[in-house]
Motif scaffolding. Sequence first.
Motif, PDB file in Angstrom:
ATOM      1  N   THR A 137      14.455  58.296  10.106  1.00  0.00           N
ATOM      2  CA  THR A 137      13.869  56.956  10.003  1.00  0.00           C
ATOM      3  C   THR A 137      14.588  56.045   9.020  1.00  0.00           C
ATOM      4  OG1 THR A 137      12.311  57.773   8.321  1.00  0.00           O
ATOM      5  CG2 THR A 137      11.590  57.848  10.605  1.00  0.00           C
ATOM      6  N   ARG A 138      15.676  56.489   8.417  1.00  0.00           N
ATOM      7  CA  ARG A 138      16.328  55.702   7.366  1.00  0.00           C
ATOM      8  C   ARG A 138      17.778  55.408   7.750  1.00  0.00           C
ATOM      9  NH1 ARG A 138      15.683  57.749   1.356  1.00  0.00           N
ATOM     10  NH2 ARG A 138      13.981  56.254   1.419  1.00  0.00           N
ATOM     11  N   ALA A 139      18.170  54.121   7.633  1.00  0.00           N
ATOM     12  CA  ALA A 139      19.578  53.708   7.790  1.00  0.00           C
ATOM     13  C   ALA A 139      20.220  54.311   9.029  1.00  0.00           C
ATOM     14  CB  ALA A 139      20.370  54.078   6.534  1.00  0.00           C
ATOM     15  N   GLN A 140      19.540  54.183  10.169  1.00  0.00           N
ATOM     16  CA  GLN A 140      20.038  54.792  11.399  1.00  0.00           C
ATOM     17  C   GLN A 140      21.314  54.133  11.927  1.00  0.00           C
ATOM     18  OE1 GLN A 140      18.470  57.710  13.066  1.00  0.00           O
ATOM     19  NE2 GLN A 140      18.036  57.652  10.884  1.00  0.00           N
ATOM     20  N   ALA A 141      21.510  52.855  11.618  1.00  0.00           N
ATOM     21  CA  ALA A 141      22.704  52.171  12.125  1.00  0.00           C
ATOM     22  C   ALA A 141      23.986  52.792  11.589  1.00  0.00           C
ATOM     23  CB  ALA A 141      22.651  50.679  11.776  1.00  0.00           C
ATOM     24  N   PHE A 142      23.930  53.451  10.420  1.00  0.00           N
ATOM     25  CA  PHE A 142      25.114  54.098   9.872  1.00  0.00           C
ATOM     26  C   PHE A 142      25.591  55.260  10.733  1.00  0.00           C
ATOM     27  CE2 PHE A 142      24.363  51.886   5.894  1.00  0.00           C
ATOM     28  CZ  PHE A 142      25.655  51.706   5.419  1.00  0.00           C
ATOM     29  N   ARG A 143      24.747  55.737  11.624  1.00  0.00           N
ATOM     30  CA  ARG A 143      25.125  56.900  12.422  1.00  0.00           C
ATOM     31  C   ARG A 143      25.977  56.516  13.629  1.00  0.00           C
ATOM     32  NH1 ARG A 143      20.363  60.230  14.297  1.00  0.00           N
ATOM     33  NH2 ARG A 143      22.109  61.574  14.919  1.00  0.00           N
ATOM     34  N   PHE A 144      26.041  55.232  13.972  1.00  0.00           N
ATOM     35  CA  PHE A 144      26.760  54.811  15.173  1.00  0.00           C
ATOM     36  C   PHE A 144      28.179  54.364  14.838  1.00  0.00           C
ATOM     37  CE2 PHE A 144      22.422  54.666  16.505  1.00  0.00           C
ATOM     38  CZ  PHE A 144      22.477  55.049  17.842  1.00  0.00           C
ATOM     39  N   ARG A 145      29.082  54.705  15.734  1.00  0.00           N
ATOM     40  CA  ARG A 145      30.475  54.319  15.534  1.00  0.00           C
ATOM     41  C   ARG A 145      30.586  52.802  15.582  1.00  0.00           C
ATOM     42  NH1 ARG A 145      35.057  53.330  18.559  1.00  0.00           N
ATOM     43  NH2 ARG A 145      34.073  53.772  20.563  1.00  0.00           N
ATOM     44  N   PRO A 146      31.260  52.183  14.600  1.00  0.00           N
ATOM     45  CA  PRO A 146      31.384  50.716  14.598  1.00  0.00           C
ATOM     46  C   PRO A 146      32.133  50.210  15.820  1.00  0.00           C
ATOM     47  CG  PRO A 146      32.013  51.644  12.461  1.00  0.00           C
ATOM     48  CD  PRO A 146      31.884  52.793  13.410  1.00  0.00           C
ATOM     49  N   VAL A 147      31.694  49.052  16.315  1.00  0.00           N
ATOM     50  CA  VAL A 147      32.352  48.403  17.448  1.00  0.00           C
ATOM     51  C   VAL A 147      32.883  47.062  16.973  1.00  0.00           C
ATOM     52  CG1 VAL A 147      32.037  47.430  19.753  1.00  0.00           C
ATOM     53  CG2 VAL A 147      30.834  49.530  19.114  1.00  0.00           C
ATOM     54  N   ARG A 148      34.147  46.819  17.182  1.00  0.00           N
ATOM     55  CA  ARG A 148      34.748  45.539  16.775  1.00  0.00           C
ATOM     56  C   ARG A 148      34.517  44.499  17.857  1.00  0.00           C
ATOM     57  NH1 ARG A 148      35.782  50.073  13.746  1.00  0.00           N
ATOM     58  NH2 ARG A 148      36.175  49.312  11.648  1.00  0.00           N
ATOM     59  N   THR A 149      34.069  43.319  17.462  1.00  0.00           N
ATOM     60  CA  THR A 149      33.855  42.238  18.408  1.00  0.00           C
ATOM     61  C   THR A 149      35.194  41.771  18.972  1.00  0.00           C
ATOM     62  OG1 THR A 149      31.973  41.504  17.090  1.00  0.00           O
ATOM     63  CG2 THR A 149      32.820  39.967  18.737  1.00  0.00           C
ATOM     64  N   PRO A 150      35.327  41.677  20.296  1.00  0.00           N
ATOM     65  CA  PRO A 150      36.587  41.201  20.863  1.00  0.00           C
ATOM     66  C   PRO A 150      36.968  39.816  20.319  1.00  0.00           C
ATOM     67  CG  PRO A 150      35.144  42.065  22.581  1.00  0.00           C
ATOM     68  CD  PRO A 150      34.333  42.002  21.333  1.00  0.00           C
ATOM     69  N   ALA A 151      38.236  39.667  19.999  1.00  0.00           N
ATOM     70  CA  ALA A 151      38.707  38.407  19.392  1.00  0.00           C
ATOM     71  C   ALA A 151      39.026  37.398  20.484  1.00  0.00           C
ATOM     72  CB  ALA A 151      39.926  38.676  18.523  1.00  0.00           C
ATOM     73  N   ASP A 152      38.003  36.876  21.180  1.00  0.00           N
ATOM     74  CA  ASP A 152      38.240  35.872  22.207  1.00  0.00           C
ATOM     75  C   ASP A 152      38.629  34.553  21.547  1.00  0.00           C
ATOM     76  OD1 ASP A 152      35.610  33.985  22.243  1.00  0.00           O
ATOM     77  OD2 ASP A 152      35.104  36.047  21.702  1.00  0.00           O
ATOM     78  N   GLU A 153      39.229  33.699  22.334  1.00  0.00           N
ATOM     79  CA  GLU A 153      39.805  32.454  21.797  1.00  0.00           C
ATOM     80  C   GLU A 153      38.757  31.568  21.142  1.00  0.00           C
ATOM     81  OE1 GLU A 153      42.165  28.553  23.570  1.00  0.00           O
ATOM     82  OE2 GLU A 153      42.342  30.484  24.596  1.00  0.00           O
ATOM     83  N   GLN A 154      37.566  31.485  21.756  1.00  0.00           N
ATOM     84  CA  GLN A 154      36.528  30.616  21.201  1.00  0.00           C
ATOM     85  C   GLN A 154      36.043  31.125  19.840  1.00  0.00           C
ATOM     86  OE1 GLN A 154      33.957  30.745  24.764  1.00  0.00           O
ATOM     87  NE2 GLN A 154      34.088  28.517  24.807  1.00  0.00           N
ATOM     88  N   THR A 155      35.890  32.450  19.725  1.00  0.00           N
ATOM     89  CA  THR A 155      35.435  33.006  18.450  1.00  0.00           C
ATOM     90  C   THR A 155      36.486  32.815  17.372  1.00  0.00           C
ATOM     91  OG1 THR A 155      34.113  34.653  19.625  1.00  0.00           O
ATOM     92  CG2 THR A 155      34.577  35.081  17.298  1.00  0.00           C
ATOM     93  N   VAL A 156      37.750  33.048  17.721  1.00  0.00           N
ATOM     94  CA  VAL A 156      38.832  32.861  16.752  1.00  0.00           C
ATOM     95  C   VAL A 156      38.840  31.426  16.243  1.00  0.00           C
ATOM     96  CG1 VAL A 156      41.337  32.800  16.472  1.00  0.00           C
ATOM     97  CG2 VAL A 156      40.267  34.725  17.660  1.00  0.00           C
ATOM     98  N   ASP A 157      38.681  30.470  17.154  1.00  0.00           N
ATOM     99  CA  ASP A 157      38.658  29.059  16.751  1.00  0.00           C
ATOM    100  C   ASP A 157      37.442  28.759  15.875  1.00  0.00           C
ATOM    101  OD1 ASP A 157      40.964  28.632  18.175  1.00  0.00           O
ATOM    102  OD2 ASP A 157      39.967  27.725  19.911  1.00  0.00           O
ATOM    103  N   ALA A 158      36.296  29.336  16.230  1.00  0.00           N
ATOM    104  CA  ALA A 158      35.082  29.094  15.447  1.00  0.00           C
ATOM    105  C   ALA A 158      35.213  29.662  14.039  1.00  0.00           C
ATOM    106  CB  ALA A 158      33.874  29.695  16.158  1.00  0.00           C
ATOM    107  N   VAL A 159      35.799  30.851  13.920  1.00  0.00           N
ATOM    108  CA  VAL A 159      35.986  31.456  12.598  1.00  0.00           C
ATOM    109  C   VAL A 159      36.938  30.613  11.753  1.00  0.00           C
ATOM    110  CG1 VAL A 159      36.908  33.467  11.376  1.00  0.00           C
ATOM    111  CG2 VAL A 159      35.426  33.794  13.356  1.00  0.00           C
TER     112      VAL A 159
END
Length: 830
Positions: free
Chosen positions: A436-458
């Motif tokens: 019941t504690r910090a369950q998200a740490f158990r999942f392998r990290p997923v990198r957000t795809p660097a699409d053109e719109q996101t890159v421009d927004a960042v």
Amino acid sequence: MRALHRRAIEVVNSGQPKAGASLLRRALAESGWPERTSPLTARLLGTLAAAEVALGNTGEALRLLDHADDVAAPEDRALMLSQRALVSVLVGRMDDALAHFDDAIAVLRRGEDRAALARVLLNRGMLHQIAGRVRLALADLDQCARIGGSLGAVDGMPRTVAKAVHGRGQCRVLTGDIPAALRDFDIAAAVYADQGEGMLVVLAADRARALLAAGLPSEAATELDAALRRFPRLRMTQEHAEAELTMARANLAAGYHADARRWAARARRRFRRRGNHTWAAVAELTMLRADFDGGRRTAGIARGAARLAERLRTLGLRIDAEAAALLAARTTIALGDLTEARALLAGRDRPGAPLEVRLLRRIALAELGAAAGDRATTFAHARRGLALLRDHRGRFGSLDLQTGTTSLGGELASAGLAAALDSGSPEVVYRWLERTRAQAFRFRPVRTPADEQTVDAVAELRHHARQARAAELAGSHDPVAQRRCTQLEREIRARGWRVDGTGELTTEASFGELTAELAASDSVLVSYLTDGSRLLAQVVGDGRAALLRLGDPAAVHEAIARLRSDLDAACGRWLPTGLRQAIDLSIRHQVATLTEHLLDPLLDLVGDHNLVLAPTRGLSAVPWNLLDPLRGRPVTVTPSPSTWVTAHRAPRPSGPVLLVGGPNLDHATDEVDRLAEIYPDATVLDGPYATVEATLKDIDHRGLAHFACHGHHEQENVLFSRLDLVDGPLMAYDVHQLAAVPEHVVLSSCDTGRAVVRAGDEILGFTAALLYSGSRTVVSAVARVDDTAVVEVMTAYHRAIARGVPPGRAIAEATQTDTPMPFVCFGSGD
């Protein structure tokens, strides 16, 4: 008239029923109706009926349909059936609607009007979706999209296809595939953008429902706020009431029970004014849930929920009926009537039921086991419910959604942990804490795809953030830049919600593995936890395990808040002697209070061993090294014992060193220069060279990275907590995109060790981003630090690290100064 009719259909279908009704009445007037009729009269009346019911004029809609039936040609029979079915849906007569749709589709399949068939399939698919028949809904919606796609741009088919994709997204919300649902909503939005704001407002409400299903009620409420302001002008009363009902559920999920009841009551009144008693019953269920969750456990709620279950079942809303029966069962359990509760809980999970309903069944059965004194049953159902939630979480690539979903299992976690505590077994308590504690740490990290719109927004976000920071340093503020930053942060964050997860997760460390690892490192683990209003600690190590009751939680949280305020006030500034003495006295008082409530009861068990602490809730903000019994003692803070075991087993960092000195920090250059003498082969980025691009390029595969940079913890949007570099911020968002992060990171300035703690002790912040992404150890501060004194502290720390001293011990020794240094060693500590 035909041109007016086509135009009216376009307007009504784009979510503007008032404007469409005006066009249709004009066309009817031009045709001479009611004195005379034409071949188009029935179609005009049928379309006007649909517009009127959308405006809440149900009686007028039914009257118009009767007139249309009187004058309809045989070839218009399918259209009249479809329009009557649509009106039946909008007034909540679901069984009648399905019969009319089935008849209309049977007629259209024998004809050649493929566009009409696509539209009726769309509407029947939406009916199936409302009733919870997801498989049938998807079949109709997919067929609608195929037919519409084959017809190209004729008869408004692009919009019909967009609505089918929109409906598919609604179905995916029910099945729990939130990333795919949000992607479908984006596809539909691209078409709706050219069709007027009506459908975009409806889509915003559906997006809010998706976020609510992902455990993000505040984000759902933000979507709804904008939509609810626009509905009155559009006069879309059904959709307006549905959005109000969703706002009630968002408030319910956030724990605002009185507000939830008010929103649900508003929705019920609006549904009743429309004559839609089916949806009014659904709103009534939400009102009862608000009463129950708010602490009312009365026979009236039990009877009302049971009656409502029967009524909803009769109305064809099987899923809502099951939710009402489960509410009745939980209330009867609370009242002690276990026989009636068992009757209400008879049967199995309904195939295809939404996650929320399946979790409600598990918690009801777990509560029944607890009330009957059957601990095994409680454990079994709590485990099954949490397993459902784990599978649901695995579908998300976004850490935001992974941590948010934990809140959906809060009651299951509490039931399982309460039974574990009742068992008296340290190993059982440990296992339930790990579930019941910090369950998200158990999942392998997923990198957000660097699409053109996101890159421009960042890139744009970095630009505006730099402008806002420059204004702040000049003693003013730039509201335009700050407003644009907020908009861009939300846009970037929302893009991350659409990323699928891998479902890959690490196993929990067993109790035996934990005790072996603790013994090997001469450490004792203290896991803090809450049980109702009690604050407890499980102490494991040195060949024993114990569960202790600690001090007053309210006193602890007040002392944490006061201590952080005092540390920030005293940090790096000249103060009058009297004020300085008052602040120092307050710091000593808060430290003594925390020591008394958090440490004194367990010091005999801890002995002189190294400490590994797993805090809960606000305890993540405690500067542990300032507490007198811990001064000079190695203390490591970890999100969970399994996280510590995994990090502790990993090889010690051995890669090259990166030193970064940020702008507008007087001591930064001196600090990195001193550290460069300790690490002569280090890469140094200072002054104009300390850019975001250079840092992200050089950070890869580093054994150690040290940042002497101003930091900012963003409480409201932690994904954008940041370090200031010369050309803009390095954000927690950037850290999540890295393929590899340094094994050991030191953040020597500001309060970058702070975190937002969500339900289930899920943490978010800059330090948390590094830990999630794979950093083994992060040293950072949970309150502001003195910029002048920190240079000596960091020099001493790194000299010890260079000699092979573990980080936990090195920071404990380096911070034994007269100036309070609220640094914490997070992660593995060695």
